[in-house]
Enzyme design. Sequence first.
Site, PDB file in Angstrom:
ATOM      1  N   ASN A  33       0.840  -1.190   0.000  1.00  0.00           N
ATOM      2  CA  ASN A  33       0.000   0.000   0.000  1.00  0.00           C
ATOM      3  C   ASN A  33       0.878   1.244   0.000  1.00  0.00           C
ATOM      4  O   ASN A  33       1.988   1.246   0.520  1.00  0.00           O
ATOM      5  CB  ASN A  33      -0.955   0.004   1.203  1.00  0.00           C
ATOM      6  CG  ASN A  33      -0.347   0.670   2.430  1.00  0.00           C
ATOM      7  OD1 ASN A  33      -0.358   1.898   2.542  1.00  0.00           O
ATOM      8  ND2 ASN A  33       0.189  -0.145   3.343  1.00  0.00           N
TER       9      ASN A  33
ATOM     10  N   ASN B 291       5.120   5.881   3.341  1.00  0.00           N
ATOM     11  CA  ASN B 291       4.306   6.466   2.281  1.00  0.00           C
ATOM     12  C   ASN B 291       4.110   7.970   2.382  1.00  0.00           C
ATOM     13  O   ASN B 291       3.396   8.566   1.575  1.00  0.00           O
ATOM     14  CB  ASN B 291       2.940   5.772   2.241  1.00  0.00           C
ATOM     15  CG  ASN B 291       3.092   4.292   1.965  1.00  0.00           C
ATOM     16  OD1 ASN B 291       3.895   3.892   1.129  1.00  0.00           O
ATOM     17  ND2 ASN B 291       2.351   3.469   2.699  1.00  0.00           N
ATOM     18  N   THR B 292       4.708   8.591   3.383  1.00  0.00           N
ATOM     19  CA  THR B 292       4.765  10.049   3.469  1.00  0.00           C
ATOM     20  C   THR B 292       6.230  10.439   3.379  1.00  0.00           C
ATOM     21  O   THR B 292       7.040  10.005   4.206  1.00  0.00           O
ATOM     22  CB  THR B 292       4.157  10.565   4.786  1.00  0.00           C
ATOM     23  OG1 THR B 292       2.764  10.223   4.820  1.00  0.00           O
ATOM     24  CG2 THR B 292       4.297  12.075   4.899  1.00  0.00           C
TER      25      THR B 292
ATOM     26  N   ASN C 136       6.116  -1.799  11.416  1.00  0.00           N
ATOM     27  CA  ASN C 136       5.309  -1.325  10.295  1.00  0.00           C
ATOM     28  C   ASN C 136       5.672  -2.123   9.043  1.00  0.00           C
ATOM     29  O   ASN C 136       6.359  -3.139   9.126  1.00  0.00           O
ATOM     30  CB  ASN C 136       5.564   0.179  10.100  1.00  0.00           C
ATOM     31  CG  ASN C 136       4.342   0.908   9.551  1.00  0.00           C
ATOM     32  OD1 ASN C 136       3.641   0.407   8.684  1.00  0.00           O
ATOM     33  ND2 ASN C 136       4.099   2.106  10.063  1.00  0.00           N
TER      34      ASN C 136
ATOM     35  N   PHE D  94      -1.480   8.236   4.461  1.00  0.00           N
ATOM     36  CA  PHE D  94      -2.245   8.831   5.571  1.00  0.00           C
ATOM     37  C   PHE D  94      -3.534   9.509   5.080  1.00  0.00           C
ATOM     38  O   PHE D  94      -3.863  10.626   5.492  1.00  0.00           O
ATOM     39  CB  PHE D  94      -1.398   9.856   6.343  1.00  0.00           C
ATOM     40  CG  PHE D  94      -0.400   9.260   7.289  1.00  0.00           C
ATOM     41  CD1 PHE D  94      -0.401   7.916   7.619  1.00  0.00           C
ATOM     42  CD2 PHE D  94       0.580  10.069   7.868  1.00  0.00           C
ATOM     43  CE1 PHE D  94       0.528   7.385   8.504  1.00  0.00           C
ATOM     44  CE2 PHE D  94       1.523   9.554   8.755  1.00  0.00           C
ATOM     45  CZ  PHE D  94       1.499   8.210   9.068  1.00  0.00           C
TER      46      PHE D  94
ATOM     47  N   SER E  80       5.778   4.942   8.708  1.00  0.00           N
ATOM     48  CA  SER E  80       5.129   4.709   7.422  1.00  0.00           C
ATOM     49  C   SER E  80       6.067   5.137   6.302  1.00  0.00           C
ATOM     50  O   SER E  80       6.630   6.233   6.345  1.00  0.00           O
ATOM     51  CB  SER E  80       3.820   5.499   7.321  1.00  0.00           C
ATOM     52  OG  SER E  80       3.324   5.449   5.991  1.00  0.00           O
TER      53      SER E  80
END
Length: 352
Positions: free
Chosen positions: A110, A174-175, A239, A114, A172
Amino acid sequence: MKLLESLGMRALRSIDPEAAHGFAIKALQMGVAPAPGTITSDRLRTSIAGIEIANPVGLAAGFDKNATALNGLAKAGFGFFEVGAATPKSQSGNPKPRLFRLTEDQAAINRFGFNNDGMEAIATRLAQRPKDAVIGLNLGANKDSTDRASDFAKVLGHCGAYLDFATVNVSSPNTEKLRDLQGKAALSALLAGVMDTRNGLDRKIPVFLKIAPDLSDAELEEIAEVATEAQLDAVITTNTTLDRSGLRSEHKAEAGGLSGAPLFEKSTRVLARMSELTDGKLPLIGVGGISNAEQAYAKICAGASAVQLYTALVYGGLSLAEEVVRGLDALLERDGFANVADAVGSKRKDWL
């Protein structure tokens, strides 16, 4: 119910993964998802960071990002569950598609970024939460924030009154540059702000830290030191990973965080090492690749006081929670443990 769930899961796996996830949330809201209620026993009852839980099997953050299915999750058999991540302002996240099934690998990738409704909407829902559940919130930072470190404290201050625990999520992938906040100096400063906010709450809830599985041993040592100095209440390991070793799926090259079966060994080794670094004195929650009771038990024996599920639910359905809980109870009985706490760290050396 198991047959119906199996048929439903087959149908969901035939459509877009993010749309399927939305249907799963809707099923919980409508009360048509598995709902075995509280599952417990003398062996399963335990506590983590002073929180009494009926069993040590929880749901990881990311499944119910916006706290819209609290009542359904409270009946799904978990001992606790975590919603979010929540950021101060609502944000749409990264462009779609951003969720990919890796069926051959029993995994997912994924890159949501957020996406959530923001702390005000989420706090409103948490204020109506079921009182007998143990609910935590994953704290995040806005992508466009000029002071990401302060975002975590801001969300905690706004939502803390409705929580049993809160998790600082700097892991995470993804940021952009979020994982930079895992560095010693940056993390120390961030946690100081979060703990100051926590100490100002009417009820001083436990604060956890969620870390990445891709850290070097030196970085793990630093995090263990910072977590101890900050007097954190627990660490969640781990994570998602950026590692793509051994994957077979056509989606293996997609950007984002990998979760599911391929993460199990890596995350469990990080868990055992963190347990060793903290001398077993800091509670740990094991996450990553758990798809059955044996793997949940392995995490506990490696040093986890509790565990969390997520990606395996994509393939096994929500009833997997009950299966893992009941299977874990049987394994504890088989090996002569009177309770979960007695098993924690009993085989840590096997993972070091």
